[in-house]
Scaffold this motif. Sequence first.
Motif, PDB file in Angstrom:
ATOM      1  N   THR A  55      32.567  59.229  50.621  1.00 24.58           N
ATOM      2  CA  THR A  55      31.764  60.460  50.677  1.00 24.58           C
ATOM      3  C   THR A  55      31.524  61.007  49.286  1.00 24.58           C
ATOM      4  O   THR A  55      30.433  61.461  48.946  1.00 24.58           O
ATOM      5  CB  THR A  55      32.479  61.513  51.547  1.00 24.58           C
ATOM      6  OG1 THR A  55      32.672  60.982  52.832  1.00 24.58           O
ATOM      7  CG2 THR A  55      31.666  62.796  51.610  1.00 24.58           C
ATOM      8  N   ALA A  71      28.921  59.042  47.644  1.00 25.67           N
ATOM      9  CA  ALA A  71      27.599  59.335  48.215  1.00 25.67           C
ATOM     10  C   ALA A  71      27.047  60.619  47.628  1.00 25.67           C
ATOM     11  O   ALA A  71      25.868  60.707  47.304  1.00 25.67           O
ATOM     12  CB  ALA A  71      27.711  59.446  49.740  1.00 25.67           C
ATOM     13  N   GLU A 127      18.174  66.849  54.499  1.00 21.86           N
ATOM     14  CA  GLU A 127      19.125  66.781  55.611  1.00 21.86           C
ATOM     15  C   GLU A 127      18.711  67.717  56.735  1.00 21.86           C
ATOM     16  O   GLU A 127      18.736  67.363  57.917  1.00 21.86           O
ATOM     17  CB  GLU A 127      20.527  67.163  55.128  1.00 21.86           C
ATOM     18  CG  GLU A 127      21.195  66.133  54.249  1.00 21.86           C
ATOM     19  CD  GLU A 127      22.612  66.556  53.875  1.00 21.86           C
ATOM     20  OE1 GLU A 127      23.556  65.942  54.403  1.00 21.86           O
ATOM     21  OE2 GLU A 127      22.759  67.503  53.075  1.00 21.86           O
ATOM     22  N   LEU A 152      19.455  64.382  59.393  1.00 25.95           N
ATOM     23  CA  LEU A 152      20.199  63.171  59.053  1.00 25.95           C
ATOM     24  C   LEU A 152      21.135  63.498  57.893  1.00 25.95           C
ATOM     25  O   LEU A 152      20.677  63.965  56.846  1.00 25.95           O
ATOM     26  CB  LEU A 152      19.240  62.044  58.649  1.00 25.95           C
ATOM     27  CG  LEU A 152      19.880  60.734  58.192  1.00 25.95           C
ATOM     28  CD1 LEU A 152      20.561  60.036  59.367  1.00 25.95           C
ATOM     29  CD2 LEU A 152      18.825  59.827  57.549  1.00 25.95           C
ATOM     30  N   PRO A 153      22.446  63.279  58.026  1.00 32.64           N
ATOM     31  CA  PRO A 153      23.371  63.535  56.915  1.00 32.64           C
ATOM     32  C   PRO A 153      23.037  62.658  55.714  1.00 32.64           C
ATOM     33  O   PRO A 153      22.626  61.497  55.863  1.00 32.64           O
ATOM     34  CB  PRO A 153      24.742  63.181  57.493  1.00 32.64           C
ATOM     35  CG  PRO A 153      24.564  63.235  58.980  1.00 32.64           C
ATOM     36  CD  PRO A 153      23.153  62.823  59.236  1.00 32.64           C
ATOM     37  N   GLU A 203      24.985  61.241  53.684  1.00 30.03           N
ATOM     38  CA  GLU A 203      25.861  60.067  53.622  1.00 30.03           C
ATOM     39  C   GLU A 203      25.290  58.889  54.408  1.00 30.03           C
ATOM     40  O   GLU A 203      25.518  57.726  54.060  1.00 30.03           O
ATOM     41  CB  GLU A 203      27.256  60.413  54.165  1.00 30.03           C
ATOM     42  CG  GLU A 203      28.064  61.314  53.254  1.00 30.03           C
ATOM     43  CD  GLU A 203      27.658  62.772  53.370  1.00 30.03           C
ATOM     44  OE1 GLU A 203      26.828  63.097  54.258  1.00 30.03           O
ATOM     45  OE2 GLU A 203      28.149  63.588  52.572  1.00 30.03           O
ATOM     46  N   ASP A 204      24.537  59.206  55.478  1.00 31.63           N
ATOM     47  CA  ASP A 204      23.950  58.138  56.289  1.00 31.63           C
ATOM     48  C   ASP A 204      22.673  57.581  55.675  1.00 31.63           C
ATOM     49  O   ASP A 204      22.228  56.485  56.044  1.00 31.63           O
ATOM     50  CB  ASP A 204      23.651  58.642  57.702  1.00 31.63           C
ATOM     51  CG  ASP A 204      24.918  59.001  58.463  1.00 31.63           C
ATOM     52  OD1 ASP A 204      26.008  58.574  58.028  1.00 31.63           O
ATOM     53  OD2 ASP A 204      24.820  59.722  59.476  1.00 31.63           O
ATOM     54  N   ALA A 205      22.062  58.344  54.765  1.00 38.57           N
ATOM     55  CA  ALA A 205      20.789  57.916  54.174  1.00 38.57           C
ATOM     56  C   ALA A 205      20.979  57.215  52.843  1.00 38.57           C
ATOM     57  O   ALA A 205      20.265  56.253  52.530  1.00 38.57           O
ATOM     58  CB  ALA A 205      19.866  59.123  53.994  1.00 38.57           C
ATOM     59  N   ARG A 248      20.680  53.228  51.844  1.00 35.46           N
ATOM     60  CA  ARG A 248      19.884  52.485  52.824  1.00 35.46           C
ATOM     61  C   ARG A 248      18.472  52.281  52.292  1.00 35.46           C
ATOM     62  O   ARG A 248      18.009  52.980  51.382  1.00 35.46           O
ATOM     63  CB  ARG A 248      19.830  53.244  54.152  1.00 35.46           C
ATOM     64  CG  ARG A 248      21.181  53.409  54.822  1.00 35.46           C
ATOM     65  CD  ARG A 248      21.022  54.166  56.134  1.00 35.46           C
ATOM     66  NE  ARG A 248      20.253  53.415  57.132  1.00 35.46           N
ATOM     67  CZ  ARG A 248      19.880  53.901  58.306  1.00 35.46           C
ATOM     68  NH1 ARG A 248      20.197  55.161  58.634  1.00 35.46           N
ATOM     69  NH2 ARG A 248      19.206  53.158  59.153  1.00 35.46           N
ATOM     70  N   LYS A 294      14.253  52.592  56.436  1.00 42.52           N
ATOM     71  CA  LYS A 294      15.281  52.733  57.465  1.00 42.52           C
ATOM     72  C   LYS A 294      15.829  54.161  57.494  1.00 42.52           C
ATOM     73  O   LYS A 294      16.074  54.719  58.564  1.00 42.52           O
ATOM     74  CB  LYS A 294      16.426  51.755  57.211  1.00 42.52           C
ATOM     75  CG  LYS A 294      16.020  50.293  57.203  1.00 42.52           C
ATOM     76  CD  LYS A 294      15.615  49.819  58.588  1.00 42.52           C
ATOM     77  CE  LYS A 294      15.350  48.313  58.576  1.00 42.52           C
ATOM     78  NZ  LYS A 294      14.902  47.822  59.907  1.00 42.52           N
ATOM     79  N   ALA A 295      16.031  54.729  56.302  1.00 44.63           N
ATOM     80  CA  ALA A 295      16.562  56.092  56.228  1.00 44.63           C
ATOM     81  C   ALA A 295      15.522  57.120  56.657  1.00 44.63           C
ATOM     82  O   ALA A 295      15.869  58.172  57.203  1.00 44.63           O
ATOM     83  CB  ALA A 295      17.028  56.383  54.808  1.00 44.63           C
TER      84      ALA A 295
END
Length: 375
Positions: A5, A8, A53, A58-59, A61-63, A66, A70-71
């Motif tokens: 984290t 990120a 976000e 979408l957090p 950290e998830d983007a 990538r 996709k993000a």
Amino acid sequence: MSVGTSRARDARRTPAPRHGDVAGFGVDPDELPDGLVVADEHGRVICFNAAAERITELPAEDALGRQLEKALPLEDLEGRRWWQLTDPYGGLAIRVRQPERNLLLPGGREVLVSARYVRAEPTGPVRRVVVSLRDTEARRRTERSHAELIATVAHELRSPLTSVKGFTATLLAKWERFTDDQKRLMLETVDADADRVTRLIAELLDISRIDSGRLEVRRQPVDIGAAVGRHIQAYVAAGQPADRFLLRLEQPLPALWADPDKVDQVLSNLLENAVRHGEGTVTIDITATASPREGEDAGTSVTVSDEGPGIPEESMNRVFTRFWRGSKRGGTGLGLYIVKGIVEAHGGTITVGRAPGGGAEFRFTLPVAAPAYLA
């Protein structure tokens, strides 16, 4: 916080080169009001700020890390994949940006998206793709306001135009069957409805000029006391009791230079509101407004108050907005919006509050000002 984290978050703040570089100006990407997404030369997301976000849900950290498509799986309004259509990394080498357009996030939520392609040289490979995301709520509110205006105007126009059409068609078809008194009554009704349509069209033109900042003020000397007196006499002639109006005029007043037609429009609207929606005595106070410099007058204030139920506290901040109506007695709800625009076009101010007698109190102040050629 985990190491992943932390990395990120550090990656999200990685400064992009010149055109996408906000860190270079001492601004954290999370401080920007719009969503900011930056992808590197390989199409991997290296910046995903707090606004992005919020807009995408979408957090970061998830983007981060990538692939951009996709993000941020955007589609146009016809369901086509936006990144496949635009192909920022493999498309035209001279392309530097994508203009703002409406696109869809997963789930069908609409966002405004624009993009910038950053190249080290004019036709070189893309080094960064900088994407800006904006919520559409503000634009939707504007569109709803325009739709409400159209619906209100259509409704207000329908009634008088139906009357005009009905009476004129009847007169043309059966002229000989009516007495002179009946013809006069129908023509007077047509005339009154035509005036109503004319007033509505004038309101629409005023709103257009106010919204675009093009409302012209042609300043001339105005006797504000005489102007109020004319409006009172018109109400008395129309059947209102003379003792319902109380005019208090402070003397001496400074010379007032204003647009007489527009001042009449302001007075007409405020007095009509007091007579139609208020009760008891309608009091009009005209006073000089003191200047910060001792011995000088800054302007003229006019206060219109009544003794009715007044305006609820929770509605005070909406009185001068479009479509606000103090009661269910008809009207477009545009009058006070126009009044505020006219007063401010003169460089003045207008306020609303509670009168000493418990009713509504409107107070507007017009500054002392002469035409430029006399200044």
